[in-house]
Design a protein around this motif. Structure first.
Motif, PDB file in Angstrom:
ATOM      1  N   GLY A  75       0.808  -1.209   0.000  1.00 51.19           N
ATOM      2  CA  GLY A  75       0.000   0.000   0.000  1.00 51.19           C
ATOM      3  C   GLY A  75       0.838   1.255   0.000  1.00 51.19           C
ATOM      4  N   TRP A  76       0.264   2.324  -0.536  1.00 51.61           N
ATOM      5  CA  TRP A  76       0.848   3.654  -0.459  1.00 51.61           C
ATOM      6  C   TRP A  76      -0.065   4.520   0.413  1.00 51.61           C
ATOM      7  N   TYR A  77       0.566   5.225   1.353  1.00 46.65           N
ATOM      8  CA  TYR A  77      -0.148   6.083   2.281  1.00 46.65           C
ATOM      9  C   TYR A  77       0.369   7.510   2.134  1.00 46.65           C
ATOM     10  N   LEU A 102      -2.158  -2.226  -3.816  1.00 49.79           N
ATOM     11  CA  LEU A 102      -2.071  -3.271  -4.826  1.00 49.79           C
ATOM     12  C   LEU A 102      -2.124  -4.597  -4.103  1.00 49.79           C
ATOM     13  N   ARG A 103      -3.122  -5.401  -4.466  1.00 50.94           N
ATOM     14  CA  ARG A 103      -3.352  -6.643  -3.752  1.00 50.94           C
ATOM     15  C   ARG A 103      -2.948  -7.826  -4.617  1.00 50.94           C
ATOM     16  N   SER A 104      -3.038  -8.991  -4.088  1.00 48.25           N
ATOM     17  CA  SER A 104      -2.684 -10.175  -4.864  1.00 48.25           C
ATOM     18  C   SER A 104      -3.593 -10.265  -6.077  1.00 48.25           C
ATOM     19  N   PHE A 121      -4.226   8.681  -9.855  1.00 47.69           N
ATOM     20  CA  PHE A 121      -3.087   7.887  -9.405  1.00 47.69           C
ATOM     21  C   PHE A 121      -3.220   6.470  -9.947  1.00 47.69           C
ATOM     22  N   THR A 122      -2.078   5.851 -10.234  1.00 46.93           N
ATOM     23  CA  THR A 122      -2.049   4.456 -10.673  1.00 46.93           C
ATOM     24  C   THR A 122      -0.973   3.718  -9.908  1.00 46.93           C
ATOM     25  N   ILE A 123      -1.350   2.622  -9.279  1.00 43.79           N
ATOM     26  CA  ILE A 123      -0.373   1.791  -8.563  1.00 43.79           C
ATOM     27  C   ILE A 123      -0.053   0.582  -9.421  1.00 43.79           C
ATOM     28  N   ARG A 174       1.486   9.453 -10.235  1.00 42.10           N
ATOM     29  CA  ARG A 174       0.573  10.482  -9.762  1.00 42.10           C
ATOM     30  C   ARG A 174       0.476  11.587 -10.799  1.00 42.10           C
ATOM     31  N   ASN A 175      -0.695  11.735 -11.372  1.00 40.35           N
ATOM     32  CA  ASN A 175      -0.936  12.745 -12.399  1.00 40.35           C
ATOM     33  C   ASN A 175      -1.927  13.792 -11.906  1.00 40.35           C
TER      34      ASN A 175
END
Length: 115
Positions: free
Chosen positions: A35-37, A51-53, A67-69, A82-83
């Motif tokens: 995760g991003w915090y 982003l999970r399994s 945002f895209t992870i 991050r746009n």
């Protein structure tokens, strides 16, 4: 030993883009939840993307569509693209993951979005 190292922060103008990186060592990011915090000045740390399994993703409503992870398995790295940045996106960004019931955090990377 599990370590997470964030990078890619800096000063950017509103409307600009940044890509943050979280390099993980000690465990594989393949099929692992990362995760991003964001921690805004004077505020608590909040999850913005995860982003999970099986590549399932979660985005907070405030960043959805901007945002895209993603992850690069050979590099054992998770990115946060991050746009359309807004001043409200300012803060310290941390990545985290879990291994055998223990949570691990990086030291964070600071992002400042100016008008």
């Amino acid at each position: 030993q599990v370590q997470l190292v964030e990078s890619g922060g800096g000063l950017v103008q509103a409307g600009g883009s940044l890509r943050l990186s979280c390099v993980v060592s000690g465990i594989t990011v393949t099929d692992r939840t990362v995760g991003w915090y964001r921690q805004a000045p004077g505020k608590e740390r909040n999850l913005v993307a995860e982003l999970r399994s099986k590549s399932d993703t979660f985005y907070d409503a405030s960043v959805k569509g901007r945002f895209t992870i993603s992850r690069d398995n050979p590099k054992n790295t998770v990115y946060l693209e991050r746009n359309s940045l807004e001043p409200e996106d300012t803060g310290i960004f941390f990545c985290d993951t879990w291994q055998a019931g223990t949570g691990y955090w990086g030291q964070g990377t600071k992002v400042t979005v100016s008008l």
